[in-house]
Motif scaffolding. Sequence first.
Motif, PDB file in Angstrom:
ATOM      1  N   UNK A  48      53.378  53.744  48.520  1.00 41.20           N
ATOM      2  CA  UNK A  48      52.013  54.304  48.445  1.00 41.20           C
ATOM      3  C   UNK A  48      51.078  53.363  47.684  1.00 41.20           C
ATOM      4  N   UNK A  49      49.828  53.365  48.079  1.00 45.63           N
ATOM      5  CA  UNK A  49      48.869  52.449  47.446  1.00 45.63           C
ATOM      6  C   UNK A  49      48.436  52.969  46.072  1.00 45.63           C
ATOM      7  N   UNK A  50      48.470  52.092  45.103  1.00 44.91           N
ATOM      8  CA  UNK A  50      47.945  52.410  43.784  1.00 44.91           C
ATOM      9  C   UNK A  50      46.453  52.065  43.768  1.00 44.91           C
ATOM     10  N   UNK A  51      45.617  53.058  43.506  1.00 39.12           N
ATOM     11  CA  UNK A  51      44.170  52.860  43.628  1.00 39.12           C
ATOM     12  C   UNK A  51      43.529  52.092  42.479  1.00 39.12           C
ATOM     13  N   UNK A  52      44.294  51.809  41.435  1.00 37.85           N
ATOM     14  CA  UNK A  52      43.627  51.257  40.249  1.00 37.85           C
ATOM     15  C   UNK A  52      43.009  49.879  40.505  1.00 37.85           C
ATOM     16  N   UNK A  53      43.661  49.045  41.309  1.00 38.81           N
ATOM     17  CA  UNK A  53      43.062  47.739  41.613  1.00 38.81           C
ATOM     18  C   UNK A  53      41.747  47.901  42.368  1.00 38.81           C
ATOM     19  N   UNK A  54      41.792  48.773  43.367  1.00 33.58           N
ATOM     20  CA  UNK A  54      40.588  49.046  44.151  1.00 33.58           C
ATOM     21  C   UNK A  54      39.458  49.525  43.247  1.00 33.58           C
ATOM     22  N   UNK A  86      24.035  45.494  46.459  1.00 35.10           N
ATOM     23  CA  UNK A  86      23.919  45.196  47.890  1.00 35.10           C
ATOM     24  C   UNK A  86      25.237  44.753  48.515  1.00 35.10           C
ATOM     25  N   UNK A  87      26.309  44.751  47.752  1.00 32.56           N
ATOM     26  CA  UNK A  87      27.555  44.203  48.288  1.00 32.56           C
ATOM     27  C   UNK A  87      28.479  45.315  48.798  1.00 32.56           C
ATOM     28  N   UNK A  88      28.884  45.183  50.042  1.00 29.87           N
ATOM     29  CA  UNK A  88      29.840  46.110  50.644  1.00 29.87           C
ATOM     30  C   UNK A  88      31.236  45.502  50.546  1.00 29.87           C
ATOM     31  N   UNK A  89      32.186  46.299  50.092  1.00 30.59           N
ATOM     32  CA  UNK A  89      33.572  45.814  50.046  1.00 30.59           C
ATOM     33  C   UNK A  89      34.271  46.167  51.347  1.00 30.59           C
ATOM     34  N   UNK A  90      34.766  45.136  52.019  1.00 33.92           N
ATOM     35  CA  UNK A  90      35.609  45.362  53.201  1.00 33.92           C
ATOM     36  C   UNK A  90      37.051  45.279  52.718  1.00 33.92           C
ATOM     37  N   UNK A  91      37.779  46.365  52.819  1.00 35.14           N
ATOM     38  CA  UNK A  91      39.186  46.348  52.431  1.00 35.14           C
ATOM     39  C   UNK A  91      39.974  45.740  53.592  1.00 35.14           C
ATOM     40  N   UNK A  92      40.495  44.534  53.375  1.00 34.61           N
ATOM     41  CA  UNK A  92      41.202  43.822  54.449  1.00 34.61           C
ATOM     42  C   UNK A  92      42.633  44.361  54.539  1.00 34.61           C
ATOM     43  N   UNK A 145      49.198  53.265  53.782  1.00 32.74           N
ATOM     44  CA  UNK A 145      48.482  52.650  52.663  1.00 32.74           C
ATOM     45  C   UNK A 145      46.979  52.836  52.835  1.00 32.74           C
ATOM     46  N   UNK A 146      46.553  52.600  54.050  1.00 30.52           N
ATOM     47  CA  UNK A 146      45.121  52.613  54.338  1.00 30.52           C
ATOM     48  C   UNK A 146      44.530  54.014  54.129  1.00 30.52           C
ATOM     49  N   UNK A 147      45.316  55.019  54.500  1.00 27.62           N
ATOM     50  CA  UNK A 147      44.814  56.400  54.390  1.00 27.62           C
ATOM     51  C   UNK A 147      44.515  56.804  52.953  1.00 27.62           C
ATOM     52  N   UNK A 151      41.517  41.600  50.431  1.00 29.01           N
ATOM     53  CA  UNK A 151      42.793  42.120  50.917  1.00 29.01           C
ATOM     54  C   UNK A 151      43.786  42.338  49.799  1.00 29.01           C
ATOM     55  N   UNK A 152      44.486  41.265  49.411  1.00 29.34           N
ATOM     56  CA  UNK A 152      45.582  41.411  48.446  1.00 29.34           C
ATOM     57  C   UNK A 152      45.126  41.992  47.106  1.00 29.34           C
ATOM     58  N   UNK A 153      43.904  41.742  46.705  1.00 30.77           N
ATOM     59  CA  UNK A 153      43.391  42.312  45.454  1.00 30.77           C
ATOM     60  C   UNK A 153      43.423  43.825  45.462  1.00 30.77           C
ATOM     61  N   UNK A 154      43.306  44.411  46.644  1.00 27.05           N
ATOM     62  CA  UNK A 154      43.319  45.867  46.780  1.00 27.05           C
ATOM     63  C   UNK A 154      44.708  46.380  47.153  1.00 27.05           C
ATOM     64  N   UNK A 155      45.308  45.729  48.159  1.00 29.05           N
ATOM     65  CA  UNK A 155      46.559  46.260  48.720  1.00 29.05           C
ATOM     66  C   UNK A 155      47.822  45.643  48.124  1.00 29.05           C
TER      67      UNK A 155
END
Length: 216
Positions: free
Chosen positions: A1-7, A20-26, A34-36, A205-209
């Motif tokens: 399961x994804x740990x949300x703390x990095x995100x 003005x910056x949109x984060x695209x989770x790669x 994980x994505x859900x 990507x990796x910073x989040x996932x």
Amino acid sequence: MLNLSNYLSIKNEVSSLSNKATIIAVSKNFPMVFIKTLINHGHNHFGENKVQEAKYKWTDFLKEKTNIKLHMIGKLQSNKVKDAFKIFDYIHTLDNQKIAQILSNLESNFDKKLKYFIQVNIAGEQQKTGIDPELAGDFIKYCRLDLGLNIIGLMCLPPINVNPIFYFNKLKTLAHENNLSELSMGMTNDYIEAVKNGSTYLRIGSGIFGSRSNQF
Ligand SMILES: *Cc1c(COP(=O)(O)O)cnc(C)c1O
């Protein structure tokens, strides 16, 4: 399961630097479980780099969740353009006439419009895709005026192992010269510099996932 703390910490950091910056989770290489976790948390911009994988993972899901925005950040091959056109909302890697023509035809036939970034080979590296900065102006005009594509900005992948700031600024200047307001630049290793230098779409990507080694 994804740990949300990095995100969450990336999100806080980014919003403290820019509104003005949109984060695209790669989410390439990661399965939907994980994505859900991120979607349930309210995140709705996701990036994939392979049409096949994106189609497999997202097609059914997108039928229910219409607020999700999918970004194609990988190289587009002409035989995959039609599938890409169907599921993506943004394409970050447009860099040649042939693909642009196919997309323009698809837009007319299916009454759907995407948003596009032109990928620029900002440091003129031989092994990299993207249009030569010198040719970008003409290509942008061609896509907009002749093909009617909604070009919203420029995208680059700066050379690795060098300070990216010079290249981020070069892309920003090129965008301004061509009246484009959006900049797709910055990944896990350099998103802070990217935001500080005007990026409006960060591809993280990796910073989040986490590490992609043994996933999808
Ligand atoms: C994989 C990828 C990213 C994300 O890379 P991370 O270093 O994991 O953040 C961003 N942009 C492109 C084009 C990619 O292929």
